[in-house]
Design a protein around this motif. Sequence first.
Motif, PDB file in Angstrom:
ATOM      1  N   TYR A  26       0.818  -1.213   0.000  1.00 29.05           N
ATOM      2  CA  TYR A  26       0.000   0.000   0.000  1.00 29.05           C
ATOM      3  C   TYR A  26       0.857   1.272   0.000  1.00 29.05           C
ATOM      4  CZ  TYR A  26       1.184  -0.263   4.941  1.00 29.05           C
ATOM      5  OH  TYR A  26       1.873  -0.362   6.115  1.00 29.05           O
ATOM      6  N   THR A  64      12.090   9.922   9.218  1.00 21.96           N
ATOM      7  CA  THR A  64      11.300   8.892   8.578  1.00 21.96           C
ATOM      8  C   THR A  64      11.811   8.669   7.161  1.00 21.96           C
ATOM      9  OG1 THR A  64       9.032   8.257   8.038  1.00 21.96           O
ATOM     10  CG2 THR A  64       9.487  10.614   7.991  1.00 21.96           C
ATOM     11  N   GLY A  65      11.013   8.069   6.305  1.00 19.98           N
ATOM     12  CA  GLY A  65      11.442   7.829   4.944  1.00 19.98           C
ATOM     13  C   GLY A  65      10.260   7.371   4.101  1.00 19.98           C
ATOM     14  N   GLY A  66      10.515   6.525   3.168  1.00 18.61           N
ATOM     15  CA  GLY A  66      11.476   5.448   2.978  1.00 18.61           C
ATOM     16  C   GLY A  66      11.896   4.847   4.323  1.00 18.61           C
ATOM     17  N   GLU A  67      13.022   4.177   4.294  1.00 17.34           N
ATOM     18  CA  GLU A  67      13.478   3.546   5.530  1.00 17.34           C
ATOM     19  C   GLU A  67      14.684   4.324   6.076  1.00 17.34           C
ATOM     20  OE1 GLU A  67      12.352   1.622   7.757  1.00 17.34           O
ATOM     21  OE2 GLU A  67      14.254   1.806   8.792  1.00 17.34           O
ATOM     22  N   THR A  92      10.706   6.778  12.740  1.00 19.45           N
ATOM     23  CA  THR A  92       9.679   5.830  12.278  1.00 19.45           C
ATOM     24  C   THR A  92      10.360   4.859  11.338  1.00 19.45           C
ATOM     25  OG1 THR A  92       7.891   7.430  12.470  1.00 19.45           O
ATOM     26  CG2 THR A  92       7.482   5.585  11.032  1.00 19.45           C
ATOM     27  N   THR A  93      10.267   3.588  11.647  1.00 22.45           N
ATOM     28  CA  THR A  93      11.028   2.582  10.897  1.00 22.45           C
ATOM     29  C   THR A  93      10.199   1.320  10.684  1.00 22.45           C
ATOM     30  OG1 THR A  93      12.933   1.066  11.055  1.00 22.45           O
ATOM     31  CG2 THR A  93      12.059   1.875  13.122  1.00 22.45           C
ATOM     32  N   ASN A  94      10.613   0.544   9.670  1.00 23.02           N
ATOM     33  CA  ASN A  94       9.964  -0.762   9.503  1.00 23.02           C
ATOM     34  C   ASN A  94      10.567  -1.794  10.444  1.00 23.02           C
ATOM     35  OD1 ASN A  94      12.389  -1.698   8.260  1.00 23.02           O
ATOM     36  ND2 ASN A  94      11.636  -1.108   6.237  1.00 23.02           N
ATOM     37  N   SER A 116       6.498   0.130  12.220  1.00 23.24           N
ATOM     38  CA  SER A 116       5.328  -0.238  11.420  1.00 23.24           C
ATOM     39  C   SER A 116       5.176  -1.746  11.421  1.00 23.24           C
ATOM     40  CB  SER A 116       5.492   0.268   9.986  1.00 23.24           C
ATOM     41  OG  SER A 116       5.657   1.654  10.034  1.00 23.24           O
ATOM     42  N   VAL A 156      -1.585  -0.430   9.788  1.00 20.82           N
ATOM     43  CA  VAL A 156      -2.580  -0.044   8.777  1.00 20.82           C
ATOM     44  C   VAL A 156      -3.376  -1.308   8.449  1.00 20.82           C
ATOM     45  CG1 VAL A 156      -2.897   0.766   6.405  1.00 20.82           C
ATOM     46  CG2 VAL A 156      -1.080   1.753   7.823  1.00 20.82           C
ATOM     47  N   MET A 186      -4.636   5.764   3.858  1.00 18.13           N
ATOM     48  CA  MET A 186      -4.905   7.012   3.140  1.00 18.13           C
ATOM     49  C   MET A 186      -4.825   6.786   1.630  1.00 18.13           C
ATOM     50  SD  MET A 186      -2.894   9.714   5.540  1.00 18.13           S
ATOM     51  CE  MET A 186      -1.760   8.716   6.476  1.00 18.13           C
ATOM     52  N   MET A 314       3.788   7.083  -0.624  1.00 24.75           N
ATOM     53  CA  MET A 314       4.094   7.491   0.744  1.00 24.75           C
ATOM     54  C   MET A 314       5.585   7.431   1.054  1.00 24.75           C
ATOM     55  SD  MET A 314       2.280   8.646   3.150  1.00 24.75           S
ATOM     56  CE  MET A 314       0.837   8.039   3.945  1.00 24.75           C
ATOM     57  N   GLY A 319       6.151   9.222   5.343  1.00 22.34           N
ATOM     58  CA  GLY A 319       4.917   8.987   6.101  1.00 22.34           C
ATOM     59  C   GLY A 319       5.122   9.126   7.586  1.00 22.34           C
TER      60      GLY A 319
HETATM   61  N1  SAM Z   1       9.697   2.831   6.410  1.00 23.27           N
HETATM   62  C1  SAM Z   1       9.253   3.372   7.644  1.00 23.27           C
HETATM   63  C2  SAM Z   1       8.078   2.608   8.192  1.00 23.27           C
HETATM   64  O1  SAM Z   1       7.515   1.788   7.472  1.00 23.27           O
HETATM   65  O2  SAM Z   1       7.742   2.851   9.338  1.00 23.27           O
HETATM   66  C3  SAM Z   1       8.939   4.844   7.591  1.00 23.27           C
HETATM   67  C4  SAM Z   1       8.214   5.373   6.384  1.00 23.27           C
HETATM   68  S1  SAM Z   1       6.583   4.748   6.139  1.00 23.27           S
HETATM   69  C5  SAM Z   1       6.121   5.632   4.673  1.00 23.27           C
HETATM   70  C6  SAM Z   1       5.730   5.543   7.466  1.00 23.27           C
HETATM   71  C7  SAM Z   1       4.351   5.046   7.749  1.00 23.27           C
HETATM   72  O3  SAM Z   1       3.495   5.347   6.672  1.00 23.27           O
HETATM   73  C8  SAM Z   1       4.233   3.551   7.994  1.00 23.27           C
HETATM   74  O4  SAM Z   1       3.695   3.328   9.273  1.00 23.27           O
HETATM   75  C9  SAM Z   1       3.271   3.081   6.925  1.00 23.27           C
HETATM   76  O5  SAM Z   1       2.443   2.039   7.382  1.00 23.27           O
HETATM   77  C10 SAM Z   1       2.511   4.339   6.650  1.00 23.27           C
HETATM   78  N2  SAM Z   1       1.860   4.367   5.336  1.00 23.27           N
HETATM   79  C11 SAM Z   1       2.392   4.159   4.127  1.00 23.27           C
HETATM   80  N3  SAM Z   1       1.462   4.292   3.147  1.00 23.27           N
HETATM   81  C12 SAM Z   1       0.311   4.596   3.771  1.00 23.27           C
HETATM   82  C13 SAM Z   1      -1.025   4.868   3.330  1.00 23.27           C
HETATM   83  N4  SAM Z   1      -1.347   4.865   2.060  1.00 23.27           N
HETATM   84  N5  SAM Z   1      -1.955   5.147   4.271  1.00 23.27           N
HETATM   85  C14 SAM Z   1      -1.638   5.172   5.594  1.00 23.27           C
HETATM   86  N6  SAM Z   1      -0.404   4.940   6.072  1.00 23.27           N
HETATM   87  C15 SAM Z   1       0.553   4.648   5.175  1.00 23.27           C
END
Ligand code: SAM
Length: 319
Positions: A26, A64-67, A92-94, A116, A156, A186, A314, A319
């Motif tokens: 997503y 945040t990022g990306g990663e 914020t990280t994976n 996440s 999510v 979103m 995102m 994000g």
């Molecule tokens: N890579 C890191 C991570 O995954 O935590 C940081 C960046 S990621 C873009 C930040 C957050 O955005 C994550 O928690 C992800 O689940 C959320 N995210 C990405 N696309 C999204 C969307 N379309 N709607 C809601 N949250 C989203």
Amino acid sequence: MKDSLGREIDYLRISLTESCNLRCIYCMPEGVAPKVCGETLTKENIFDIVEVAVELNIKKIRLTGGEPLLRQDIVEIIQGIKDRGIEKIYITTNGILLSEKIEKLKKAGLKGVNISLDTLDREQFNYITRGGDLERVLQGIEKALNLNLEVKINSVIMKDINENAIEELAKLTLNSQLDVRFIELMPIGQGKKFTGISNNDIYDRLEKIFEFDRNYKEIKGVSTYYKLKNSKGNIGFISPINSCFCETCNKIRLTSDGVIKRCLNSKGNTNIKEYLDKNVEKEEIKEILEQEIFKKPERHLFGKDNKDEELKNMNAIGG
Ligand code: SAM
Ligand code: SF4
């Protein structure tokens, strides 16, 4: 400082890279090429911006990022931000690289980590992230808790994909000192391909299974927190779609290529890196940031006829 609507903007989110070691269905399409070197904020760019942000009363910074943990200079970045007077530094990280880096990050000044995690099922995780290893993320969470960092799990939930994960994720708050926050999907980039579940619906589902502590409800920034009875952590709901959170929004964003974003889903007009790379006076950078904060829009316009709509995925927004 305050924006034109009187909201105190004291939170800056900086995206450190568009690249990622996962490809969540997503968030990011398969096979995207990494950004060319030179288009991404350097640590010196970041420090220049932080110095100005501190003068504008920014108190909290999230990377945040990306990663963000893909950045080789992540420890120096955190240390440098702390040295410039910011105490509240979060990431914020994976979570994939977390367990190997977290001690150094904490030593440099990291206060907390949002991880996440959309499911606790190994195969489902692998499917959603297109190849991620759940074990590594769980190790990272455990290590962050052992180091007494603030830990929040961001989840999510998508219709027909991971609805069955809601209960297990919520259960994490029972015995661990962490918050689990459900973030509504979103309609940004790849997110448009899936159907989200409203947080009202998630709350109703949880209420059928668990007993909530009726004395606890707290609104912090854009999250509304509840608590299961006798739990150590809280359950948060971030509901951009079903109940606009913009009234309490206190943040401004910077993409990894240097564009200042007044709102998550507005395109952004100014690339601050271009000014920094031309070595303009610090006062000019401050004025630019000040103007951007001041003009923060009243609310996001997801699903509306929005001429300023952000079209990036995102991972590229941060994000
Ligand atoms: N890579 C890191 C991570 O995954 O935590 C940081 C960046 S990621 C873009 C930040 C957050 O955005 C994550 O928690 C992800 O689940 C959320 N995210 C990405 N696309 C999204 C969307 N379309 N709607 C809601 N949250 C989203
Ligand atoms: Fe990468 Fe985070 Fe996007 Fe997943 S949500 S693809 S981990 S940037």
